[in-house]
Write an enzyme that holds these catalytic residues in place. Structure first.
Site, PDB file in Angstrom:
ATOM      1  N   ASP A 237       4.476  -6.449   6.010  1.00  0.00           N
ATOM      2  CA  ASP A 237       4.841  -5.090   6.456  1.00  0.00           C
ATOM      3  C   ASP A 237       3.952  -4.700   7.633  1.00  0.00           C
ATOM      4  OD1 ASP A 237       2.993  -4.904   3.807  1.00  0.00           O
ATOM      5  OD2 ASP A 237       2.317  -3.517   5.339  1.00  0.00           O
TER       6      ASP A 237
ATOM      7  N   ASP B  12       2.094  -1.903   7.690  1.00  0.00           N
ATOM      8  CA  ASP B  12       1.216  -0.849   7.183  1.00  0.00           C
ATOM      9  C   ASP B  12       1.818   0.508   7.575  1.00  0.00           C
ATOM     10  OD1 ASP B  12      -1.086  -0.473   5.524  1.00  0.00           O
ATOM     11  OD2 ASP B  12      -2.101   0.390   7.242  1.00  0.00           O
TER      12      ASP B  12
HETATM   13  N1  ADE Z   1      -0.740  -6.056   1.128  1.00  0.00           N
HETATM   14  C1  ADE Z   1       0.452  -6.170   1.706  1.00  0.00           C
HETATM   15  N2  ADE Z   1       0.663  -5.179   2.602  1.00  0.00           N
HETATM   16  C2  ADE Z   1      -0.457  -4.413   2.579  1.00  0.00           C
HETATM   17  C3  ADE Z   1      -0.860  -3.254   3.263  1.00  0.00           C
HETATM   18  N3  ADE Z   1      -0.080  -2.673   4.164  1.00  0.00           N
HETATM   19  N4  ADE Z   1      -2.070  -2.737   2.980  1.00  0.00           N
HETATM   20  C4  ADE Z   1      -2.876  -3.332   2.076  1.00  0.00           C
HETATM   21  N5  ADE Z   1      -2.534  -4.427   1.400  1.00  0.00           N
HETATM   22  C5  ADE Z   1      -1.338  -4.971   1.640  1.00  0.00           C
END
Ligand code: ADE
Length: 269
Positions: free
Chosen positions: A206, A208
């Site tokens: 992703d 974030d």
């Molecule tokens: N693991 C997968 N995506 C994450 C994110 N955006 N922040 C922290 N840990 C994650």
């Protein structure tokens, strides 16, 4: 002799194709590891596999027993540890589905035991270069068709909640981090204290929360991306095992001698 351990993160609860595979219970003075450890051989290479969150995903990033995990691997004769875990990306060009071969960390975790050393025996190891360059090189050489970014700074957050938009922008715009996850620290520091070579493959799931078009992280999307990546991760593990076949060399970066000048406590103590 060398033995390669894989610590599998969310979505990775076993590895396939091991000869003489068996799940082993390992006791440690730091308590129980996250789960039994799967040992066996991939080709010529002795392997160990540990699901970081346990099968059934029973440990959160905060409750993972990091010290017991690293100690159990050491007791099994492991020499090299490769972490495979999910992460969010702070960079447009590091997209979901890509892998990042991390080379630096910013440790923002605060609710975990971070050292094997404390009262009774005090030691200060260097983690200036927390990743073993020899092991990183082996992963890079094994990546074949996988989109693998060579190098990246991983921000380790406590979780379990994801970041706010303000935090995400701070880590990206001010601190210059590339990816974010919840589990590689204190694991990498403990591996160094245990004189193990450590490398980390972060699988991007992703963007974030900084990204204007993707400003909330959804666990359902993370799981879907991880499922799509599982076969790539398996291919990578098989290829690295082949690359590392043969006797374990003295680590050219000294990971296997990290304690040589690190212990402060005198023998009389
Ligand atoms: N693991 C997968 N995506 C994450 C994110 N955006 N922040 C922290 N840990 C994650």
């Amino acid at each position: 002799m060398s033995r390669l351990a894989i610590i599998g993160g969310s979505g990775i609860y076993d590895i396939d194709g091991l000869e003489d595979a068996k799940w082993q219970t390992i006791e440690t003075p730091w308590g129980q590891p996250s789960d039994k450890i799967l040992t066996g051989r991939l080709g010529e290479t002795e392997m160990a596999f540990l699901p970081r969150h346990g099968r059934g995903h029973v440990h959160s990033p905060t409750t993972v027993p990091y010290r017991a995990n690293i100690d159990a691997l050491k007791r099994l004769g492991v020499t090299d540890v490769i972490s495979i875990s999910a992460c969010g990306s702070f960079r447009e060009d590091m997209a979901p589905g890509d892998f990042v071969l991390v080379d630096q960390f910013v440790d923002r975790t605060f609710a975990r035991e971070k050292s094997f050393f404390g009262t009774g025996c005090v030691a200060h190891v260097s983690v200036a270069h927390p990743v073993c360059e020899r092991l990183r090189g082996a992963v890079k050489a094994s990546a074949a068709d996988i989109t693998l970014h060579d190098g990246g700074t991983y921000l380790a957050m406590e979780g379990p909640q994801f970041s706010t938009v303000a935090e995400s922008k701070l880590y990206r715009d001010v601190w210059g981090c590339d990816v974010i996850g919840m589990t590689n620290m204190p694991e990498a520091k403990l591996a160094r204290e245990a004189e193990l070579c450590y490398a980390s493959v972060a699988m991007i799931t992703d963007y974030d929360s900084w990204h204007p078009d993707h400003d909330t992280v959804q666990i359902t999307e993370i799981i879907a991306t991880l499922r799509g990546n599982a076969e790539k991760a398996r291919m990578l593990v098989r290829a690295v095992a082949e690359t590392l076949a043969g006797p374990h060399p003295d680590c050219p970066h000294g990971c296997d001698r990290a304690l040589e000048y690190a212990i402060m406590t005198g023998p009389e103590a």
